[in-house]
Design an enzyme around this catalytic site. Sequence first.
Site, PDB file in Angstrom:
ATOM      1  N   ASP A  89     -78.366 -60.921  20.309  1.00 27.69           N
ATOM      2  CA  ASP A  89     -78.418 -60.921  18.738  1.00 27.69           C
ATOM      3  C   ASP A  89     -79.783 -61.225  17.887  1.00 27.69           C
ATOM      4  OD1 ASP A  89     -78.023 -63.614  19.794  1.00 27.69           O
ATOM      5  OD2 ASP A  89     -76.922 -64.062  17.852  1.00 27.69           O
ATOM      6  N   GLU A 156     -75.347 -65.558  20.302  1.00 27.58           N
ATOM      7  CA  GLU A 156     -75.933 -66.787  20.685  1.00 27.58           C
ATOM      8  C   GLU A 156     -76.449 -67.610  19.490  1.00 27.58           C
ATOM      9  OE1 GLU A 156     -78.777 -70.015  21.165  1.00 27.58           O
ATOM     10  OE2 GLU A 156     -79.467 -67.802  20.314  1.00 27.58           O
TER      11      GLU A 156
END
Length: 430
Positions: A89, A156
């Site tokens: 991400d 994350e």
Amino acid sequence: MTSPLAAQPPANAGLAEAIRGDMPDLMALYRDLHQHPELSMQETRSAGLLAAEARRLGFAVTEHVGGTGVVAVMENGPGPVVLLRADMDALPVAEQTGLPFASAARGTTREGLATAIMHACGHDTHMATWVGTARRLAAMKSQWSGTLVMIAQPGEETSQGAAAMIADGLFTRFPRPNVAIAFHDAATLPAGIIGYAPGPAMANVDSVDLTVRGVGGHGAAPNTTRDPIVLAARIVTSLQTLVSRELDPLDSAVVTVGSFQAGTKHNIIPDEARLLITVRSYTPEIRRQLLDGIARIARGEAIAAGLPEDRMPEMTVREAEATPATVNTDAITQSTTALFRSHFGEDRVRATRPVMAGEDFGRYRLAVPGMESLLFWVGGVPQDRWDAVRGDPAQLPSLHSPFWAPDAEKVISTATEAMTVAALGALGRR
């Protein structure tokens, strides 16, 4: 089963040369990923690219694990099960690096905020390294025995991804690992330097919402009120003693009030104030002590201010967003860093201090009791910039900065080599 920690150092002749041959493709992938970042739990395109590459290499690939997560499994005879993780991400940040392939992407956060998007934490280098490592290990199957589980993790940055993959059967639907290994690019090391912290490497991170109640009224008659702003200010001040006066001076922790919200007008004393607090520590015991201390101080100050029982402060710990400490366990840390020193040379491997940032990689170790776990750093600061500030990271862009532009080629080549060496060291030998 061969112990993953008893494995002898693998023969790595030609590894660096093979990675050099992969670098044009890996850099093209990196630039593509950098230009097309995706927010947490929205990493559809990134996951598709990684899944396609893993399938091409002969991995058994499962997509949509925990949302957009990818699990790629390669079984190669008897031996340990080794998990390698990369996170996918990006962040809601408007890029200001000036790179020719800078991101112009935009999206919407889970809170509904329209935002620019940037790989300001370097997860694009992690994904390119994941592909590079998968290529090398697939090409070197004759040198290792065991099962390789490579995961591309979503979310994350929001502490959602690891928990989501675990909840979706990561350790029941797929081989259960003996060892988990990951790396992170670093804005505090020159490019190509490997860093590691034995034991706790990254912190427990908790977000706490504290609603401080009072009795509102007119600013001209404070005697008829119980001012929650004054009470909240006292709480903020008293919270500073949790670390400075209640913890052992050799223990590390941080309590930060990041937001103080109260009131709507100059002459109105409100009914409530709201504090948003972050709490960081390295051990479960200190985490509990700090959270209990916040509740105790808030209640004590409210009692001192004359608040009745039904107006006591209300404290909420956002457990779903909590990040457990990432702990580098002894055996895999010692064996892998010894391999790094042998392979790269002493001058490229450094013991570093733990950091107070959070990282949900620690969830995997907690979900598999007895599993060995290691997260190491690969420096990303371009050498000329490092030299210009004489190695002072405070003068350089940090991770999450809109100006963070690592020496991606050095990060990806070094990390691919290091992750391959680490995996071969943990897997069995043929």
